[in-house]
Motif scaffolding. Structure first.
Motif, mmCIF file in Angstrom:
data_model
loop_
_atom_site.group_PDB
_atom_site.id
_atom_site.type_symbol
_atom_site.label_atom_id
_atom_site.label_comp_id
_atom_site.label_asym_id
_atom_site.label_seq_id
_atom_site.Cartn_x
_atom_site.Cartn_y
_atom_site.Cartn_z
ATOM 1 N N GLU A 1 1.296 3.987 -2.946
ATOM 2 C CA GLU A 1 0.960 4.989 -1.934
ATOM 3 C C GLU A 1 -0.533 5.266 -1.933
ATOM 4 O OE1 GLU A 1 1.888 9.683 -0.768
ATOM 5 O OE2 GLU A 1 3.399 8.478 -1.815
ATOM 6 N N LEU A 2 -1.067 5.367 -0.720
ATOM 7 C CA LEU A 2 -2.482 5.649 -0.508
ATOM 8 C C LEU A 2 -2.576 6.828 0.454
ATOM 9 C CD1 LEU A 2 -5.318 4.400 -1.157
ATOM 10 C CD2 LEU A 2 -5.060 3.050 0.932
ATOM 11 N N VAL A 3 -3.389 7.825 0.126
ATOM 12 C CA VAL A 3 -3.576 8.983 1.005
ATOM 13 C C VAL A 3 -5.002 8.970 1.531
ATOM 14 C CG1 VAL A 3 -3.530 11.500 1.215
ATOM 15 C CG2 VAL A 3 -1.859 10.340 -0.259
ATOM 16 N N ILE A 4 -5.137 8.964 2.869
ATOM 17 C CA ILE A 4 -6.449 8.948 3.504
ATOM 18 C C ILE A 4 -6.456 10.007 4.598
ATOM 19 C CG2 ILE A 4 -8.106 7.595 4.826
ATOM 20 C CD1 ILE A 4 -6.987 5.096 3.546
ATOM 21 N N SER B 1 -3.195 11.497 5.796
ATOM 22 C CA SER B 1 -2.142 10.554 6.160
ATOM 23 C C SER B 1 -1.697 9.790 4.921
ATOM 24 C CB SER B 1 -2.635 9.550 7.213
ATOM 25 O OG SER B 1 -2.635 10.126 8.494
ATOM 26 N N ARG B 2 -0.381 9.630 4.766
ATOM 27 C CA ARG B 2 0.182 8.880 3.638
ATOM 28 C C ARG B 2 0.536 7.468 4.103
ATOM 29 N NH1 ARG B 2 5.309 11.760 2.010
ATOM 30 N NH2 ARG B 2 5.282 10.242 0.285
ATOM 31 N N THR C 1 4.590 2.193 5.490
ATOM 32 C CA THR C 1 5.101 3.386 6.166
ATOM 33 C C THR C 1 3.980 4.420 6.246
ATOM 34 O OG1 THR C 1 7.365 3.015 5.396
ATOM 35 C CG2 THR C 1 6.761 5.269 5.999
ATOM 36 N N ARG C 2 3.732 4.943 7.434
ATOM 37 C CA ARG C 2 2.679 5.947 7.584
ATOM 38 C C ARG C 2 3.257 7.284 8.014
ATOM 39 N NH1 ARG C 2 -2.212 6.480 12.080
ATOM 40 N NH2 ARG C 2 -3.324 8.178 11.025
ATOM 41 N N TYR C 3 2.916 8.297 7.241
ATOM 42 C CA TYR C 3 3.181 9.681 7.622
ATOM 43 C C TYR C 3 1.853 10.264 8.116
ATOM 44 C CZ TYR C 3 7.783 9.587 5.384
ATOM 45 O OH TYR C 3 9.088 9.297 5.049
ATOM 46 N N PHE C 4 1.775 10.541 9.409
ATOM 47 C CA PHE C 4 0.529 10.995 10.018
ATOM 48 C C PHE C 4 0.139 12.370 9.496
ATOM 49 C CE2 PHE C 4 -1.635 12.831 13.916
ATOM 50 C CZ PHE C 4 -2.828 12.142 13.706
ATOM 51 N N GLY C 5 -1.130 12.497 9.112
ATOM 52 C CA GLY C 5 -1.606 13.749 8.535
ATOM 53 C C GLY C 5 -2.336 14.648 9.496
ATOM 54 N N GLY C 6 -2.408 14.255 10.776
ATOM 55 C CA GLY C 6 -3.034 15.116 11.780
ATOM 56 C C GLY C 6 -4.478 14.784 12.073
ATOM 57 N N ILE C 7 -5.081 13.866 11.314
ATOM 58 C CA ILE C 7 -6.477 13.484 11.549
ATOM 59 C C ILE C 7 -6.521 12.012 11.952
ATOM 60 C CG2 ILE C 7 -8.779 13.259 10.522
ATOM 61 C CD1 ILE C 7 -7.969 15.439 8.526
ATOM 62 N N ALA D 1 -7.188 1.150 6.073
ATOM 63 C CA ALA D 1 -6.097 1.846 5.382
ATOM 64 C C ALA D 1 -4.902 0.925 5.158
ATOM 65 C CB ALA D 1 -5.666 3.072 6.194
ATOM 66 N N TYR D 2 -4.487 0.232 6.205
ATOM 67 C CA TYR D 2 -3.320 -0.653 6.064
ATOM 68 C C TYR D 2 -3.626 -1.826 5.131
ATOM 69 C CZ TYR D 2 -0.537 1.816 9.533
ATOM 70 O OH TYR D 2 0.207 2.775 10.197
ATOM 71 N N SER D 3 -4.839 -2.369 5.254
ATOM 72 C CA SER D 3 -5.226 -3.470 4.370
ATOM 73 C C SER D 3 -5.268 -3.021 2.916
ATOM 74 C CB SER D 3 -6.598 -4.021 4.767
ATOM 75 O OG SER D 3 -6.600 -4.537 6.068
#
Length: 222
Positions: A16-19, A22-23, A100-106, A116-118
């Protein structure tokens, strides 16, 4: 010249990566076919049904000749293809990656999404056990029953030193041993057998071939 085959991974890895809130959760799995890869993608979507995106890429085939990718709603070219490029750069096949991406609003912008995906897949693969694949050929060694024990010991030691494998012996008119070995090692096996038997025993190559996975040693730490 023996062709070089792409590698694969031993078991599934997650990362998992958080940017910017967004997760990005990467799932990378070994698969045997496009149908199995599609099943993995479906399982991830079902399990994380509340996520906004499940972007993916898969590479299958002995030479990695079948590939697919999906942006799954992200801007075109910002997710699926970058994931696929990571798999290609790592020299992998028979593998599927789903992020899988959980959108963080930004919003991250196109460049941010590509990175991010890479990165999510690349960091997941840093945790994976890589399995190199080699083409082995079959050679049969037939000896008299009285010599079976001696040649059994000799061949077990030989395959250990030469990246080969030994099947269980078959006892018929003679004791027959099936050795699976790299094509380049056939002359060495023949020479060793001739040396210990005064030329009476030889390896007969059948023409059968198979790909065998060999886990790559982990790099030393520190």
């Amino acid at each position: 010249m023996t062709p070089r085959y792409p590698s694969t991974i031993a078991v599934r890895v997650n990362h998992e990566l958080v940017i910017k809130k967004s997760r990005f959760i990467a799932h990378v799995s070994p698969v045997a076919s496009p149908a199995e890869a599609d099943a993995v993608i479906a399982q991830v979507k079902q399990r994380a049904w509340d996520a906004r995106h499940h972007c993916s890429a898969q590479v299958t085939g002995d030479f990695g000749d079948r590939a697919r990718s999906s942006d799954d709603g992200e801007p075109s070219g910002t997710a699926g293809m970058p994931i696929l490029e990571v798999l290609r750069r790592r020299g992998l096949t028979d593998v599927v990656a789903v992020v899988t991406r959980y959108f963080g609003g930004i919003k991250l912008g196109a460049g941010g999404l590509v990175r991010a995906y890479s990165s999510a897949v690349s960091e997941a693969l840093d945790l994976a056990m890589i399995v190199d694949r080699r083409l082995l050929v079959a050679a049969t060694v037939a000896v008299d029953h009285a010599d079976a024990g001696r040649f059994d010991n000799l061949l077990r030691e030989w395959v250990r030193r030469h990246g080969a494998t030994l099947a269980d012996p078959v006892y018929d008119a003679k004791a027959e041993f099936e050795v699976w070995l790299p094509p380049s090692e056939v002359p060495m096996l023949s020479a060793e057998l001739a040396s210990v038997s005064s030329g009476a025993v030889r390896a007969v190559v059948s023409g059968a071939e198979r790909l065998v996975g060999v886990p790559r040693p982990a790099p030393p730490r520190g």
